[in-house]
Design a protein around this motif. Structure first.
Motif, short mmCIF file in Angstrom:
data_model
loop_
_atom_site.label_atom_id
_atom_site.label_comp_id
_atom_site.label_asym_id
_atom_site.label_seq_id
_atom_site.Cartn_x
_atom_site.Cartn_y
_atom_site.Cartn_z
N ILE A 1 5.46 -5.10 1.23
CA ILE A 1 5.07 -4.58 -0.08
C ILE A 1 3.57 -4.36 -0.08
CG2 ILE A 1 5.11 -4.98 -2.58
CD1 ILE A 1 7.42 -6.89 -2.17
N TRP A 2 3.13 -3.23 -0.63
CA TRP A 2 1.70 -2.96 -0.71
C TRP A 2 1.42 -2.03 -1.89
CZ3 TRP A 2 5.06 -0.77 2.67
CH2 TRP A 2 5.13 0.61 2.72
N ALA A 3 0.15 -2.00 -2.30
CA ALA A 3 -0.28 -1.19 -3.44
C ALA A 3 -1.00 0.06 -2.96
CB ALA A 3 -1.18 -2.00 -4.36
N ILE B 1 8.41 1.32 -5.73
CA ILE B 1 9.21 0.40 -6.54
C ILE B 1 8.61 0.13 -7.91
CG2 ILE B 1 10.17 -0.74 -4.51
CD1 ILE B 1 8.15 -2.99 -4.93
N SER B 2 7.42 0.66 -8.18
CA SER B 2 6.72 0.31 -9.42
C SER B 2 7.00 1.27 -10.57
CB SER B 2 5.22 0.26 -9.17
OG SER B 2 4.73 1.50 -8.67
N LEU C 1 8.79 -1.27 1.97
CA LEU C 1 9.56 -0.74 3.10
C LEU C 1 10.98 -1.28 3.00
CD1 LEU C 1 9.48 0.95 5.69
CD2 LEU C 1 8.93 -1.18 6.93
N MET C 2 11.93 -0.37 2.75
CA MET C 2 13.32 -0.77 2.56
C MET C 2 14.20 0.04 3.52
SD MET C 2 13.29 -0.77 -1.63
CE MET C 2 14.96 -1.40 -1.76
N GLN C 3 14.83 -0.66 4.46
CA GLN C 3 15.71 -0.02 5.44
C GLN C 3 15.01 1.16 6.13
OE1 GLN C 3 19.25 0.98 3.25
NE2 GLN C 3 19.98 -1.14 3.19
#
Length: 203
Positions: free
Chosen positions: A1-3, A19-20, A11-13
């Protein structure tokens, strides 16, 4: 997760996903010139990514955005003191999250129920309730909400209509031992048309 400058990513799959979006309106109000001074920490004990950011009123980070990646929930916290950096260490097997400023002050963020002696103000907002039919006319005649305070917390319960940001305050209950509670019945005589929906607080 990063901003990034325009939000928070994960990073998902093997795919980079923003995501925000649920808090994009709040994110857009943040200072983009101060975003490079944002600081994050991963609280694995609670499954929370915590990001200290500035709203632009100063150069210090005065908000902490929290994403619970186990439940997919977002929280926005505002502390009485600035949080220039975040960090953590382990004490007696517990993960202790620290926030610090350039003056050398350190604050524990996840083990206390007060903000350096001051009361913590927080809120929880449910999703919009549209009966599963967001594009259909509907009529919500009653809304029942139960809320019970834990320990020495005061709870304010309210509701809103038609995706409005303004909330109607319904009732306030002061908690001392967790035995007090508030039960709200909200009446809305007019028909809620189109994609209108009913929302309520339940803490």
């Amino acid at each position: 997760i990063w901003a990034g400058y325009d939000g928070i990513y994960m990073l998902m799959q093997n795919q980079v996903t923003k995501i925000s979006l649920p808090l994009q309106d709040f994110w857009d109000t943040l200072s983009k010139t101060e975003i490079e001074e944002a600081h994050a920490v991963d609280c694995r004990e609670h499954g929370e990514y915590m990001l200290a950011v500035s709203d632009g009123s100063g150069t210090e980070n005065n908000y902490v955005i929290v994403y619970n990646y186990r439940k997919g929930h977002w929280y926005i916290r505002k502390y009485a003191h600035r949080m220039d950096v975040l960090g953590k260490y382990y004490r007696s097997g517990r993960e202790v999250i620290l926030g610090g400023d350039s003056s050398g002050n350190l604050y524990e963020l996840n083990l206390n129920d007060n903000d350096n002696g001051a009361a913590i103000n927080a809120y929880a907002l449910t999703k919009w309730h549209d009966g599963g039919l967001p594009d259909q006319d509907k009529d919500f005649r009653k809304l029942y909400v139960w809320a019970s305070p834990l320990q020495n917390y005061d709870i304010e319960v309210g509701w809103s209509l038609d995706y409005a940001e303004d909330t109607v305050e319904a009732s306030v209950v002061a908690g001392t031992d967790g035995n007090d509670y508030v039960c709200l019945t909200a009446h809305e005589p007019s028909v809620v048309a189109g994609d209108d929906a009913v929302d309520y607080y339940c803490v």
